[in-house]
Design an enzyme around this catalytic site. Structure first.
Site, short mmCIF file in Angstrom:
data_model
loop_
_atom_site.label_atom_id
_atom_site.label_comp_id
_atom_site.label_asym_id
_atom_site.label_seq_id
_atom_site.Cartn_x
_atom_site.Cartn_y
_atom_site.Cartn_z
N HIS A 180 23.31 147.46 20.97
CA HIS A 180 23.75 146.70 19.88
C HIS A 180 23.09 146.91 18.81
CE1 HIS A 180 27.10 144.00 22.02
NE2 HIS A 180 27.15 145.16 22.22
N TYR B 66 28.20 135.21 16.01
CA TYR B 66 27.67 133.63 15.97
C TYR B 66 28.30 132.89 14.80
CZ TYR B 66 23.68 135.12 18.99
OH TYR B 66 22.89 135.62 20.00
N PRO C 130 19.41 128.05 24.20
CA PRO C 130 20.10 129.62 24.38
C PRO C 130 20.36 130.34 23.11
CG PRO C 130 21.64 127.80 24.81
CD PRO C 130 20.59 127.25 24.69
N LYS D 64 16.43 133.93 23.98
CA LYS D 64 14.99 134.36 24.07
C LYS D 64 14.35 133.97 25.39
CE LYS D 64 13.73 135.92 20.24
NZ LYS D 64 14.65 137.34 20.46
N TYR E 92 15.08 138.47 16.26
CA TYR E 92 16.32 138.70 17.27
C TYR E 92 15.80 139.88 18.12
CZ TYR E 92 20.94 138.20 19.19
OH TYR E 92 21.99 138.03 20.05
#
Ligand code: DHB
Length: 432
Positions: free
Chosen positions: A92, A218, A310, A314, A402
């Site tokens: 991704h 998100y 969560p 990570k 990220y």
């Protein structure tokens, strides 16, 4: 290399002699952290025995997060633990942040040259367990009554096997990779514990439906957070914010879809695709760090030393980063007698842990509704998100966190890696 040593072994409660085995490194916990460590030690020529109170099947079927940072993928591929992540995982190049009913794409590849892989933790575990089988690794699942003793001088790990026989492992070093309910962490004298509780949890589902989006979404909404993730073309993983006391069995499919649909509702034509829900559970939220991660000949890795909420996925990535450092330090300690190397581990690992703690906390607070929060804070978080998506600097900060902060000391972080470091949007590294 592991030697049986029945002579002089202690007697178990049934009056039988416990089997004594000596090993260079005893690993408590055979989840992804424990198995990756065992695999890396094998490559370094250091023998280990890993034990776990869970069965292999239990670990394989416990759903956890699904996102791997670039360096986690490199470690899996370059160490020979998994080729499958490049074949079956999905690369991704970014995520969507959704708020005010509109999605905004954050293009990690364009911003940082790095991407992430969607590859569930259960698959990481399967690949590692198979790699240990293939290389003759000593992994003992389904044991009970594990005890760790004398970590300052002559460490032992003892346990009872499925047949009721007691075993003692005498080890040069013990690694506690035994998760957030660790029995090892309490053995660290003079430990400092840092933690934060959150007034919410995630309701997680697996459902049989087509993908609703090419990449993860998100979402912040007036009703709370939601995350649209994926597993395969026909199986999807989704989460929404709920009360920690929520009981999953009290939620019908219709009620769950209503919760998700209302959080994802918007003005940009996005449509969330539904299907039968085949699993549901409530995931706790907690930030926790213990310091130091070492006491004498005991070292902690992964959730045993620290847990993150969560948001941002990570947890597994931190565990893999820990054991990459740990394998290097243990090799020096065991093979070169450089026990001073052990003292560098905690500081090196914790530097990354605190970055990830901040990142997970930041993503969490930016995207969730705190019950009873002031209207001011709701508007402020919308201001924060608007600022972020309009700023190259803001988006780059998110992308760096990220995809994972680089660590040039890590195993596999080499120019020769089969996983691309500068993305051109292609699926670099998949071939072969
Ligand atoms: C998943 C879980 C996460 O916590 C996250 O941030 C992203 C994805 C998942 O399970 O797919």
């Amino acid at each position: 290399m592991t030697q049986e040593r029945p002579d002089g072994a202690p007697v178990d409660p049934a009056g039988r002699f416990a089997t004594a085995t000596s090993t260079q490194v005893a690993i408590v916990g055979a989840g992804p952290a424990g198995l990756m460590l065992s695999h890396l030690l094998h490559i370094a020529g250091v023998d280990s025995v890993a034990v776990d109170i869970r069965s292999r099947h239990q670990i394989e079927t416990t759903h956890r997060a699904g996102i791997l940072e670039r360096d986690s993928v490199r470690l899996l591929v370059d160490s020979g633990a998994s080729d499958r992540v490049l074949r079956d995982g999905d690369q991704h190049r970014g995520i969507y942040l959704r708020f005010g009913g509109v999605s905004h794409h954050i293009d990690f590849e364009a911003l940082t040259g790095a991407s992430v892989w969607l590859y569930p933790q259960t698959d990481v575990f399967k690949d590692l367990a198979e790699a240990r089988d293939r290389d003759g690794g000593d992994v003992r699942f389904g044991v009970r009554d594990v005890r760790v003793e004398d970590v300052l001088h002559q460490p032992t790990v003892s346990y009872t096997d499925a047949e009721g026989a007691r075993h003692v492992l005498s080890a040069g070093i013990v690694v506690g990779a035994d998760g957030s309910h660790s029995i090892c962490r309490a053995l660290v004298a003079d430990r400092q514990q840092f933690f934060r509780e959150y007034p919410f949890a995630w309701f997680g589902i697996l459902c049989e439906a087509p993908k609703s989006s090419p990449e993860l979404i998100y979402t912040r909404s007036d009703l709370g957070f939601a995350l649209i993730s994926q597993r395969t073309d026909r199986l999807q993983r989704m989460y929404f914010q709920c009360d920690p006391a929520e009981r999953p069995e009290e939620w019908s499919d219709a009620r769950i879809w209503d919760a998700l649909q209302s959080r994802l509702a918007g003005h940009d034509g996005f449509s969330l695709r539904e299907g039968p829900i085949i699993e549901r559970s409530v995931l706790p939220f907690r930030s926790y760090v213990q310091a130091p991660l070492r006491h004498g000949r005991l070292l902690l890795a992964g959730d045993a030393g620290h847990t993150v909420p969560p948001t941002g996925a990570k947890g597994l990535n931190l565990a893999l980063a820990d054991v990459a450092v740990l394998a290097e330090v243990l090799e020096r300690a065991v093979k070169k007698g450089d026990t001073e190397a052990l003292s560098t581990y905690s500081e090196r690992a914790l530097a990354r842990v605190w970055k990830a703690q901040h990142f997970s906390y930041w993503m969490t607070t930016m995207l969730h509704q705190v019950p009873g929060a002031a209207a001011f804070d709701e508007q402020r978080h919308l201001g924060e998100l608007s600022t972020l998506v309009a700023s190259e600097a803001g988006k780059t900060y998110l992308a760096e966190g990220y995809t994972g902060w680089p660590d040039t000391t890590r195993h596999g972080a080499t120019p020769g890696s089969r996983v691309s470091s500068h993305g051109d949007g292609s699926t670099a590294g998949r071939e072969g």
